[in-house]
Scaffold this motif. Structure first.
Motif, PDB file in Angstrom:
ATOM      1  N   TYR A  23     -18.235 -11.034 -13.425  1.00 50.24           N
ATOM      2  CA  TYR A  23     -19.489 -11.406 -14.081  1.00 50.24           C
ATOM      3  C   TYR A  23     -20.621 -11.479 -13.063  1.00 50.24           C
ATOM      4  N   TYR A  24     -20.391 -12.070 -11.925  1.00 49.58           N
ATOM      5  CA  TYR A  24     -21.403 -12.178 -10.870  1.00 49.58           C
ATOM      6  C   TYR A  24     -21.844 -10.785 -10.414  1.00 49.58           C
ATOM      7  N   TRP A  25     -20.898  -9.893 -10.221  1.00 47.84           N
ATOM      8  CA  TRP A  25     -21.211  -8.523  -9.829  1.00 47.84           C
ATOM      9  C   TRP A  25     -22.031  -7.826 -10.916  1.00 47.84           C
ATOM     10  N   TYR A  26     -21.642  -7.982 -12.165  1.00 46.19           N
ATOM     11  CA  TYR A  26     -22.323  -7.337 -13.285  1.00 46.19           C
ATOM     12  C   TYR A  26     -23.758  -7.834 -13.442  1.00 46.19           C
ATOM     13  N   VAL A  27     -23.944  -9.133 -13.423  1.00 45.35           N
ATOM     14  CA  VAL A  27     -25.282  -9.701 -13.592  1.00 45.35           C
ATOM     15  C   VAL A  27     -26.200  -9.276 -12.454  1.00 45.35           C
ATOM     16  N   ALA A  28     -25.689  -9.285 -11.258  1.00 42.22           N
ATOM     17  CA  ALA A  28     -26.517  -8.900 -10.112  1.00 42.22           C
ATOM     18  C   ALA A  28     -26.919  -7.437 -10.196  1.00 42.22           C
ATOM     19  N   LYS A  34     -31.885  -7.119  -4.671  1.00 38.10           N
ATOM     20  CA  LYS A  34     -32.079  -6.288  -3.487  1.00 38.10           C
ATOM     21  C   LYS A  34     -30.938  -6.475  -2.500  1.00 38.10           C
ATOM     22  N   ILE A  35     -29.774  -6.131  -2.977  1.00 36.34           N
ATOM     23  CA  ILE A  35     -28.570  -6.165  -2.159  1.00 36.34           C
ATOM     24  C   ILE A  35     -28.037  -4.736  -2.157  1.00 36.34           C
ATOM     25  N   PRO A  36     -27.612  -4.235  -0.997  1.00 37.39           N
ATOM     26  CA  PRO A  36     -27.142  -2.835  -0.934  1.00 37.39           C
ATOM     27  C   PRO A  36     -26.049  -2.550  -1.966  1.00 37.39           C
ATOM     28  N   LYS A  37     -26.172  -1.400  -2.613  1.00 34.93           N
ATOM     29  CA  LYS A  37     -25.215  -1.017  -3.650  1.00 34.93           C
ATOM     30  C   LYS A  37     -23.799  -0.927  -3.099  1.00 34.93           C
ATOM     31  N   LYS A  38     -23.647  -0.527  -1.848  1.00 33.87           N
ATOM     32  CA  LYS A  38     -22.315  -0.418  -1.257  1.00 33.87           C
ATOM     33  C   LYS A  38     -21.622  -1.776  -1.202  1.00 33.87           C
ATOM     34  N   MET A  39     -22.391  -2.838  -1.015  1.00 35.58           N
ATOM     35  CA  MET A  39     -21.801  -4.175  -1.002  1.00 35.58           C
ATOM     36  C   MET A  39     -21.255  -4.540  -2.385  1.00 35.58           C
ATOM     37  N   TRP A  40     -21.998  -4.193  -3.430  1.00 36.80           N
ATOM     38  CA  TRP A  40     -21.550  -4.494  -4.788  1.00 36.80           C
ATOM     39  C   TRP A  40     -20.352  -3.635  -5.162  1.00 36.80           C
ATOM     40  N   ASP A  41     -20.345  -2.373  -4.713  1.00 29.79           N
ATOM     41  CA  ASP A  41     -19.188  -1.516  -4.973  1.00 29.79           C
ATOM     42  C   ASP A  41     -17.942  -2.074  -4.287  1.00 29.79           C
TER      43      ASP A  41
END
Length: 66
Positions: A23-28, A34-41
C-alpha cells in the motif's frame, strides 16, 4: 492444522506487513513523490519476494505431513 509461534509470525507478515508495504509503495507512486523510480521498483520486488517466502514457510510448516 498445526499453528505454532513461527507459523503465526509468517501469517502476520503475509496478512499485515506485506500489504502495508505494498500500500505504501502504491500510494507513493500514485501521488508521484520525488523518489527515484528504481527505489520503488526495488521496494516492490522486496515486498513480493517477502510475501511469497513467508507464505511458503507458513503453508509448509502448517500443513506438512508427518
Amino acid at each position: 492444522m498445526n499453528i505454532n509461534y513461527h507459523s503465526l509470525i509468517y501469517l502476520t507478515h503475509v496478512l499485515f506487513i506485506a500489504p502495508f508495504l505494498f500500500y505504501y509503495w502504491y500510494v507513493a507512486n500514485v501521488q508521484k513523490k520525488k523518489i527515484p523510480k528504481k527505489m520503488w521498483d526495488l521496494l516492490l520486488i522486496i515486498i513480493i519476494v517477502m510475501a511469497i517466502y513467508h507464505a511458503y514457510l507458513f503453508f509448509s510448516r502448517t500443513f506438512r505431513k508427518y
